[in-house]
Design a protein around this motif. Structure first.
Motif, PDB file in Angstrom:
ATOM      1  N   MET A  80       7.519 -10.716   0.361  1.00  0.00           N
ATOM      2  CA  MET A  80       6.497 -10.465  -0.657  1.00  0.00           C
ATOM      3  C   MET A  80       7.076  -9.712  -1.843  1.00  0.00           C
ATOM      4  O   MET A  80       6.733  -9.993  -2.994  1.00  0.00           O
ATOM      5  CB  MET A  80       5.325  -9.686  -0.050  1.00  0.00           C
ATOM      6  N   VAL A  81       7.981  -8.756  -1.593  1.00  0.00           N
ATOM      7  CA  VAL A  81       8.605  -8.009  -2.682  1.00  0.00           C
ATOM      8  C   VAL A  81       9.502  -8.921  -3.509  1.00  0.00           C
ATOM      9  O   VAL A  81       9.486  -8.874  -4.747  1.00  0.00           O
ATOM     10  CB  VAL A  81       9.383  -6.795  -2.125  1.00  0.00           C
ATOM     11  N   VAL A  82      10.272  -9.783  -2.857  1.00  0.00           N
ATOM     12  CA  VAL A  82      11.150 -10.704  -3.585  1.00  0.00           C
ATOM     13  C   VAL A  82      10.326 -11.656  -4.448  1.00  0.00           C
ATOM     14  O   VAL A  82      10.647 -11.890  -5.621  1.00  0.00           O
ATOM     15  CB  VAL A  82      12.054 -11.476  -2.595  1.00  0.00           C
ATOM     16  N   ILE A 137      -2.512  -3.086  -0.967  1.00  0.00           N
ATOM     17  CA  ILE A 137      -3.160  -3.055   0.352  1.00  0.00           C
ATOM     18  C   ILE A 137      -3.874  -4.372   0.621  1.00  0.00           C
ATOM     19  O   ILE A 137      -3.724  -4.967   1.690  1.00  0.00           O
ATOM     20  CB  ILE A 137      -4.126  -1.859   0.438  1.00  0.00           C
ATOM     21  N   MET A 138      -4.648  -4.860  -0.352  1.00  0.00           N
ATOM     22  CA  MET A 138      -5.403  -6.098  -0.128  1.00  0.00           C
ATOM     23  C   MET A 138      -4.478  -7.312   0.011  1.00  0.00           C
ATOM     24  O   MET A 138      -4.725  -8.195   0.820  1.00  0.00           O
ATOM     25  CB  MET A 138      -6.399  -6.326  -1.271  1.00  0.00           C
ATOM     26  N   GLY A 139      -3.423  -7.345  -0.773  1.00  0.00           N
ATOM     27  CA  GLY A 139      -2.472  -8.454  -0.664  1.00  0.00           C
ATOM     28  C   GLY A 139      -1.754  -8.484   0.664  1.00  0.00           C
ATOM     29  O   GLY A 139      -1.583  -9.542   1.276  1.00  0.00           O
ATOM     30  N   SER A 140      -1.353  -7.308   1.137  1.00  0.00           N
ATOM     31  CA  SER A 140      -0.665  -7.272   2.425  1.00  0.00           C
ATOM     32  C   SER A 140      -1.627  -7.519   3.585  1.00  0.00           C
ATOM     33  O   SER A 140      -1.222  -8.068   4.615  1.00  0.00           O
ATOM     34  CB  SER A 140       0.064  -5.949   2.606  1.00  0.00           C
ATOM     35  N   ILE A 141      -2.886  -7.170   3.422  1.00  0.00           N
ATOM     36  CA  ILE A 141      -3.856  -7.456   4.486  1.00  0.00           C
ATOM     37  C   ILE A 141      -4.075  -8.960   4.610  1.00  0.00           C
ATOM     38  O   ILE A 141      -3.989  -9.524   5.704  1.00  0.00           O
ATOM     39  CB  ILE A 141      -5.191  -6.721   4.231  1.00  0.00           C
TER      40      ILE A 141
END
Length: 99
Positions: free
Chosen positions: A87-89, A46-50
């Motif tokens: 981000m997933v890659v 959550i924090m990374g995607s924010i």
């Protein structure tokens, strides 16, 4: 503009992190400290995607505003899901580099 991209990136990121956190919780449910790893995984997701979503969404919106182009909702969806995919890659490539 950036708000739409950010929200779609956050929601699509949660589709990856919530099942992963539930899997970690299920697999490590009997471990003394391992069950807390699922909370860390979810919090980092959550924090990374924010933070990444706000920064990249603002950059994309700035480019669109400088060009003078309007952004339709489908474009925000594609850009948000694209950010999550990137981000997933990057996450998988970072894990493989440590092996």
């Amino acid at each position: 503009m950036w708000h739409g991209v950010f929200l779609r990136a956050l929601i699509s990121s949660l589709f990856f992190h919530v099942p992963a956190a539930l899997l970690v919780l299920f697999m490590l449910r009997h471990h003394k400290y391992g069950r807390f790893m699922s909370m860390r995984l979810l919090l980092m997701g959550i924090m990374g995607s924010i933070t990444a979503g706000i920064l990249t969404g603002a950059a994309i919106a700035g480019v669109y505003r400088a060009v003078g182009k309007k952004m339709i909702p489908f474009e925000t969806l594609i850009l948000g899901v694209g950010q999550t995919f990137c981000m997933v890659v990057v996450s998988f490539l970072r894990i493989l580099a440590t092996l």
